[in-house]
Design an enzyme around this catalytic site. Sequence first.
Site, PDB file in Angstrom:
ATOM      1  N   LYS A  41      -5.933  15.781  20.501  1.00  0.00           N
ATOM      2  CA  LYS A  41      -5.949  17.006  19.696  1.00  0.00           C
ATOM      3  C   LYS A  41      -6.311  16.642  18.265  1.00  0.00           C
ATOM      4  O   LYS A  41      -5.497  16.086  17.529  1.00  0.00           O
ATOM      5  CB  LYS A  41      -4.597  17.722  19.700  1.00  0.00           C
ATOM      6  CG  LYS A  41      -4.707  19.157  19.179  1.00  0.00           C
ATOM      7  CD  LYS A  41      -3.462  19.654  18.477  1.00  0.00           C
ATOM      8  CE  LYS A  41      -3.405  19.280  17.031  1.00  0.00           C
ATOM      9  NZ  LYS A  41      -4.463  19.908  16.186  1.00  0.00           N
TER      10      LYS A  41
ATOM     11  N   GLU B  48       1.478   7.453  11.996  1.00  0.00           N
ATOM     12  CA  GLU B  48       0.804   6.866  10.833  1.00  0.00           C
ATOM     13  C   GLU B  48       0.641   7.997   9.834  1.00  0.00           C
ATOM     14  O   GLU B  48      -0.058   8.975  10.100  1.00  0.00           O
ATOM     15  CB  GLU B  48      -0.544   6.272  11.257  1.00  0.00           C
ATOM     16  CG  GLU B  48      -1.157   5.336  10.250  1.00  0.00           C
ATOM     17  CD  GLU B  48      -1.941   6.068   9.181  1.00  0.00           C
ATOM     18  OE1 GLU B  48      -1.452   6.095   8.024  1.00  0.00           O
ATOM     19  OE2 GLU B  48      -3.003   6.623   9.478  1.00  0.00           O
TER      20      GLU B  48
ATOM     21  N   CYS C 299      -6.539   7.800   4.600  1.00  0.00           N
ATOM     22  CA  CYS C 299      -5.138   7.426   4.380  1.00  0.00           C
ATOM     23  C   CYS C 299      -5.041   6.132   3.583  1.00  0.00           C
ATOM     24  O   CYS C 299      -4.050   5.904   2.878  1.00  0.00           O
ATOM     25  CB  CYS C 299      -4.396   7.312   5.700  1.00  0.00           C
ATOM     26  SG  CYS C 299      -5.100   6.126   6.855  1.00  0.00           S
TER      27      CYS C 299
ATOM     28  N   GLU D  61       0.693  12.256  -2.457  1.00  0.00           N
ATOM     29  CA  GLU D  61      -0.633  12.042  -1.879  1.00  0.00           C
ATOM     30  C   GLU D  61      -1.514  13.254  -2.150  1.00  0.00           C
ATOM     31  O   GLU D  61      -1.162  14.384  -1.817  1.00  0.00           O
ATOM     32  CB  GLU D  61      -0.525  11.802  -0.379  1.00  0.00           C
ATOM     33  CG  GLU D  61      -1.848  11.450   0.265  1.00  0.00           C
ATOM     34  CD  GLU D  61      -1.717  11.118   1.732  1.00  0.00           C
ATOM     35  OE1 GLU D  61      -2.360  10.167   2.192  1.00  0.00           O
ATOM     36  OE2 GLU D  61      -0.949  11.822   2.428  1.00  0.00           O
TER      37      GLU D  61
END
Length: 333
Positions: free
Chosen positions: A14, A89, A123, A224
Amino acid sequence: MAPALICGNAMVFKPASSTPLSAVKLVEVFEEAGVPPGVLNLITGPGGSVGNALVESPDVSGISFTGSTEIGTELYTRGASLLKKVQAEMGGKNAVILLADADLDKALGGIVQGAFGSTGQRCTATSRVIVEDGVYDEFMNRLIDSASKLTIGDGLEDGIDISPLSSEAQQRTVSDYIATGASEGATLAYGGRTLSGGIYDEGWYVEPTIFTDVSPEMRIAREEIFGPVLTVFRARDLDHAVEISNSVKFGLSSSVYTRDIPRAFRYINTVDAGMVHVNAPTLGGEVHLPFGGLKASGVGQREQGVEAVDFFSEVITVYIDYADAPREQARFI
């Protein structure tokens, strides 16, 4: 996907809601390569409905997630309650430490690539640069000069360095963080504009952006952003630089540029990051090595490497009595 399939699993893929087409194309490649029907399955849709249905399904025994720390934490908690294996993660606020003895040409290339390549939407992208006092002024002059030479446009065209962000929502998020940085008292040293007109109306563009005079408690220093925004700090020495690097909740990837190998090892032993780089960007990794972070950047077994094989398989212990005749058993006491 690769270690899951190598270990003999059937799987459901997905992708993120904002990037389904690349996932469709990838699965088509697997189909053309001969992966049997039902082994690799693709489903698209929002995580709140489709993703939750997969997590709750009794047919799903393991979940491998890449995404935000908030969603990853929820998945890990729910997966544990259902006795499912979960690897997550999650976010990062990756820092490069630039020491005064470093090769500035090498460092500059890696920092610009890490911060602005993929429009900062990785990331492992470089979010922070922590510069030792002795080279701060020279580095800043060169960094801004390099950023000013980056070309912005359609990433499918040759010669383009900075592509659009993934969505209008992400453009708003990045723009809001830029406004927040200015309101918090950081100095907008370069960029910061949302671009419009001409080709810029065909995508969600934000200039490469550099903030200086940043303190660790600012939101742009801690959270972030996932866009082409770089925050720059001054450090007195290596210990001070590591202290700044470790001051965030994340611990995914980190980097140091130095010619002093003993100081590089001091950095390796004290920085809070699951992946460390010496004289190289914070980006990426090798598929034969574990990929993942510490603290809020990762939970569960790491992706890739031998740890991925451990995650996508189960250990069983087998006892076989190969004797032709019954063995004399120990007496019960």
